[in-house]
Scaffold this motif. Structure first.
Motif, PDB file in Angstrom:
ATOM      1  N   LEU A 156      15.159   5.428  -8.963  1.00 44.48           N
ATOM      2  CA  LEU A 156      14.766   4.328  -9.836  1.00 44.48           C
ATOM      3  C   LEU A 156      13.398   4.567 -10.469  1.00 44.48           C
ATOM      4  O   LEU A 156      13.189   4.268 -11.652  1.00 44.48           O
ATOM      5  CB  LEU A 156      14.746   3.016  -9.050  1.00 44.48           C
ATOM      6  N   LEU A 157      12.455   5.132  -9.710  1.00 46.86           N
ATOM      7  CA  LEU A 157      11.096   5.308 -10.211  1.00 46.86           C
ATOM      8  C   LEU A 157      11.027   6.251 -11.414  1.00 46.86           C
ATOM      9  O   LEU A 157      10.057   6.228 -12.166  1.00 46.86           O
ATOM     10  CB  LEU A 157      10.190   5.836  -9.105  1.00 46.86           C
ATOM     11  N   THR A 158      12.069   7.074 -11.603  1.00 46.95           N
ATOM     12  CA  THR A 158      12.041   8.025 -12.712  1.00 46.95           C
ATOM     13  C   THR A 158      12.631   7.455 -14.002  1.00 46.95           C
ATOM     14  O   THR A 158      12.453   8.045 -15.067  1.00 46.95           O
ATOM     15  CB  THR A 158      12.817   9.314 -12.360  1.00 46.95           C
ATOM     16  N   ILE A 159      13.321   6.322 -13.912  1.00 45.04           N
ATOM     17  CA  ILE A 159      14.010   5.778 -15.109  1.00 45.04           C
ATOM     18  C   ILE A 159      13.850   4.260 -15.200  1.00 45.04           C
ATOM     19  O   ILE A 159      14.772   3.559 -15.608  1.00 45.04           O
ATOM     20  CB  ILE A 159      15.514   6.146 -15.104  1.00 45.04           C
ATOM     21  N   GLU A 160      12.692   3.758 -14.851  1.00 40.57           N
ATOM     22  CA  GLU A 160      12.535   2.307 -14.741  1.00 40.57           C
ATOM     23  C   GLU A 160      12.839   1.542 -16.030  1.00 40.57           C
ATOM     24  O   GLU A 160      13.291   0.399 -15.982  1.00 40.57           O
ATOM     25  CB  GLU A 160      11.115   1.986 -14.264  1.00 40.57           C
ATOM     26  N   THR A 161      12.623   2.145 -17.178  1.00 40.13           N
ATOM     27  CA  THR A 161      12.867   1.433 -18.437  1.00 40.13           C
ATOM     28  C   THR A 161      14.048   1.995 -19.229  1.00 40.13           C
ATOM     29  O   THR A 161      14.306   1.545 -20.347  1.00 40.13           O
ATOM     30  CB  THR A 161      11.615   1.466 -19.336  1.00 40.13           C
ATOM     31  N   LEU A 162      14.771   2.967 -18.672  1.00 35.79           N
ATOM     32  CA  LEU A 162      15.865   3.593 -19.417  1.00 35.79           C
ATOM     33  C   LEU A 162      16.986   2.603 -19.711  1.00 35.79           C
ATOM     34  O   LEU A 162      17.545   2.598 -20.813  1.00 35.79           O
ATOM     35  CB  LEU A 162      16.411   4.791 -18.638  1.00 35.79           C
ATOM     36  N   TRP A 163      17.335   1.770 -18.749  1.00 34.94           N
ATOM     37  CA  TRP A 163      18.436   0.828 -18.959  1.00 34.94           C
ATOM     38  C   TRP A 163      18.080  -0.218 -20.020  1.00 34.94           C
ATOM     39  O   TRP A 163      18.897  -0.510 -20.909  1.00 34.94           O
ATOM     40  CB  TRP A 163      18.802   0.169 -17.645  1.00 34.94           C
ATOM     41  N   ASP A 164      16.882  -0.739 -19.952  1.00 31.83           N
ATOM     42  CA  ASP A 164      16.470  -1.711 -20.968  1.00 31.83           C
ATOM     43  C   ASP A 164      16.448  -1.073 -22.353  1.00 31.83           C
ATOM     44  O   ASP A 164      16.828  -1.701 -23.343  1.00 31.83           O
ATOM     45  CB  ASP A 164      15.088  -2.284 -20.639  1.00 31.83           C
ATOM     46  N   SER A 165      16.004   0.171 -22.417  1.00 34.18           N
ATOM     47  CA  SER A 165      15.987   0.879 -23.698  1.00 34.18           C
ATOM     48  C   SER A 165      17.408   1.102 -24.207  1.00 34.18           C
ATOM     49  O   SER A 165      17.682   0.979 -25.413  1.00 34.18           O
ATOM     50  CB  SER A 165      15.265   2.222 -23.554  1.00 34.18           C
ATOM     51  N   ASN A 205      23.098   0.154 -11.852  1.00 32.96           N
ATOM     52  CA  ASN A 205      23.165   0.491 -10.429  1.00 32.96           C
ATOM     53  C   ASN A 205      22.714   1.918 -10.125  1.00 32.96           C
ATOM     54  O   ASN A 205      22.777   2.357  -8.983  1.00 32.96           O
ATOM     55  CB  ASN A 205      24.588   0.272  -9.909  1.00 32.96           C
ATOM     56  N   LEU A 206      22.279   2.659 -11.151  1.00 32.57           N
ATOM     57  CA  LEU A 206      21.719   4.008 -11.043  1.00 32.57           C
ATOM     58  C   LEU A 206      22.761   5.116 -10.903  1.00 32.57           C
ATOM     59  O   LEU A 206      22.404   6.285 -10.752  1.00 32.57           O
ATOM     60  CB  LEU A 206      20.713   4.111  -9.881  1.00 32.57           C
ATOM     61  N   CYS A 207      24.054   4.788 -10.979  1.00 32.12           N
ATOM     62  CA  CYS A 207      25.079   5.834 -10.904  1.00 32.12           C
ATOM     63  C   CYS A 207      25.065   6.697 -12.160  1.00 32.12           C
ATOM     64  O   CYS A 207      24.883   6.203 -13.274  1.00 32.12           O
ATOM     65  CB  CYS A 207      26.464   5.212 -10.737  1.00 32.12           C
ATOM     66  N   HIS A 208      25.278   7.981 -11.961  1.00 37.33           N
ATOM     67  CA  HIS A 208      25.362   8.905 -13.090  1.00 37.33           C
ATOM     68  C   HIS A 208      26.141  10.143 -12.678  1.00 37.33           C
ATOM     69  O   HIS A 208      26.329  10.422 -11.502  1.00 37.33           O
ATOM     70  CB  HIS A 208      23.960   9.309 -13.576  1.00 37.33           C
ATOM     71  N   PHE A 209      26.628  10.868 -13.688  1.00 34.28           N
ATOM     72  CA  PHE A 209      27.312  12.138 -13.463  1.00 34.28           C
ATOM     73  C   PHE A 209      26.244  13.218 -13.315  1.00 34.28           C
ATOM     74  O   PHE A 209      25.331  13.315 -14.141  1.00 34.28           O
ATOM     75  CB  PHE A 209      28.241  12.466 -14.638  1.00 34.28           C
ATOM     76  N   TRP A 210      26.373  14.046 -12.284  1.00 34.21           N
ATOM     77  CA  TRP A 210      25.345  15.061 -12.012  1.00 34.21           C
ATOM     78  C   TRP A 210      25.496  16.186 -13.023  1.00 34.21           C
ATOM     79  O   TRP A 210      26.435  16.974 -12.962  1.00 34.21           O
ATOM     80  CB  TRP A 210      25.500  15.572 -10.582  1.00 34.21           C
ATOM     81  N   SER A 211      24.562  16.286 -13.943  1.00 29.96           N
ATOM     82  CA  SER A 211      24.761  17.101 -15.142  1.00 29.96           C
ATOM     83  C   SER A 211      24.487  18.588 -14.958  1.00 29.96           C
ATOM     84  O   SER A 211      24.625  19.353 -15.907  1.00 29.96           O
ATOM     85  CB  SER A 211      23.897  16.571 -16.296  1.00 29.96           C
TER      86      SER A 211
END
Length: 326
Positions: A156-165, A205-211
């Protein structure tokens, strides 16, 4: 493969794996990208191991550096904060450059421009199973755009504003939101958002595909939807002020701008990228000798894995091959 000269040994390990398990039968070309010129040693050894043509590309400095519109003092403050909280790669500017490059530039490289499809291979990975069919043909023939092997939670600390953006971008560009998208993979207890909707509720919820493993259609990254999305995120500065990874960026784009049916989980691929690995669970893959890995110690059932959630929202099962997953 995005790789440094110092990673030659790890690169050769990965090439040997892919060649033995797959490419010696298909002889697809390899493309290597680096922010520094490749050494003669790197070129000679990788060319010697590859069964297909090899391409070597130099990354443009402007694509591997901090843009002029980014506040460098703010970067330093963010990095110091992450270091104090022991965030992995929290103090690395190079890692941020890499994530930004993988998010917005690798598919624009002149060497990559000649291709429609790619299989991303990282240095130092392992493949546990023989790949007996052509995944590019499978993807193309079945209307698939993005393929992955593992899915997990982001820090979470690495993408705190990514979802809002991301939500702000969708409000501004509702035409890009696909019908039958994968919003319910990213947001708990959510109804899939429909094309034309400007709002969707819920927290990421922070889920993502491991790229670090991707087989995908390059035309998706070249599309107006993704190009506009990346440019919007890039101006926000989160690749530097925080530590936005290409994995959540790719995942949110694929999950929101593509129909769910265009995303494919390669359940028949056994794969390890330290520290995680997955192993196909069906009996046939092991009795036939196609796979050699430990079925009782793999990431699918780890509490940090998001794959069970994907199976649930995408209506897929744990089948080993393409026929078992549709």
């Amino acid at each position: 493969m995005l790789v440094r000269n110092s990673e030659l040994r790890e690169a050769l390990d990965s090439i040997r794996n892919v060649e033995d398990r797959f490419n010696r039968r298909f002889r697809y070309p390899w493309t290597f990208l680096n922010d520094e010129p490749f050494t003669e040693e790197f070129v000679n050894y990788t060319t010697g191991m590859a069964s297909g043509k090899t391409n070597y590309g130099l990354i443009e400095p402007a694509q591997w550096s901090v843009p002029d519109y980014i506040d460098k003092k703010k970067i330093e403050e963010g990095m110091e904060n992450m270091v104090s909280k022991n965030v992995i790669y929290g103090g690395s500017l190079s890692y941020r450059n890499m994530c930004r490059y993988n998010s917005g530039f690798f598919y624009r490289h002149p060497i990559v421009n000649q291709y429609r499809w790619y299989w991303r291979v990282e240095p130092g990975v392992q493949f546990y199973c023989d790949q007996l069919y052509d995944p590019f043909s499978f993807m193309r023939e079945n209307g698939k755009v993005y393929g992955f092997v593992m899915a997990m939670y982001e820090y979470l600390l690495t993408i705190e504003t990514l979802w809002d953006s991301t939500k702000e971008f969708v409000r501004n560009h509702p035409q890009y939101l696909a019908a039958n998208n994968s919003l319910d993979f990213f947001v708990d207890n959510s109804e899939p958002s429909k094309e034309g909707d400007k709002e969707f509720d819920g927290d990421y919820n922070l889920c993502h595909f491991w790229s670090n493993f991707e087989i995908a259609d390059l035309d998706f990254w070249r599309s107006p939807a993704y190009s506009d999305y990346f440019d919007f995120l890039d101006r926000k500065g989160g690749f530097f002020y925080e530590r936005w990874g290409d994995a959540p960026v790719h995942s949110l784009a694929a999950g929101l701008f593509l129909p769910k049916s265009a995303i494919h989980h390669f359940g028949d691929i056994g794969y390890r990228h330290p520290p995680y690995a997955r192993c196909p669970q069906d009996e046939e893959s092991h009795q036939s000798g196609r796979c050699y890995c430990a079925r009782d110690a793999h990431f699918d059932d780890d509490g940090y894995s998001c794959l069970p959630r994907w199976w649930n929202v995408a209506g897929m099962n744990r089948g080993a091959g393409p026929k078992g997953q549709h």
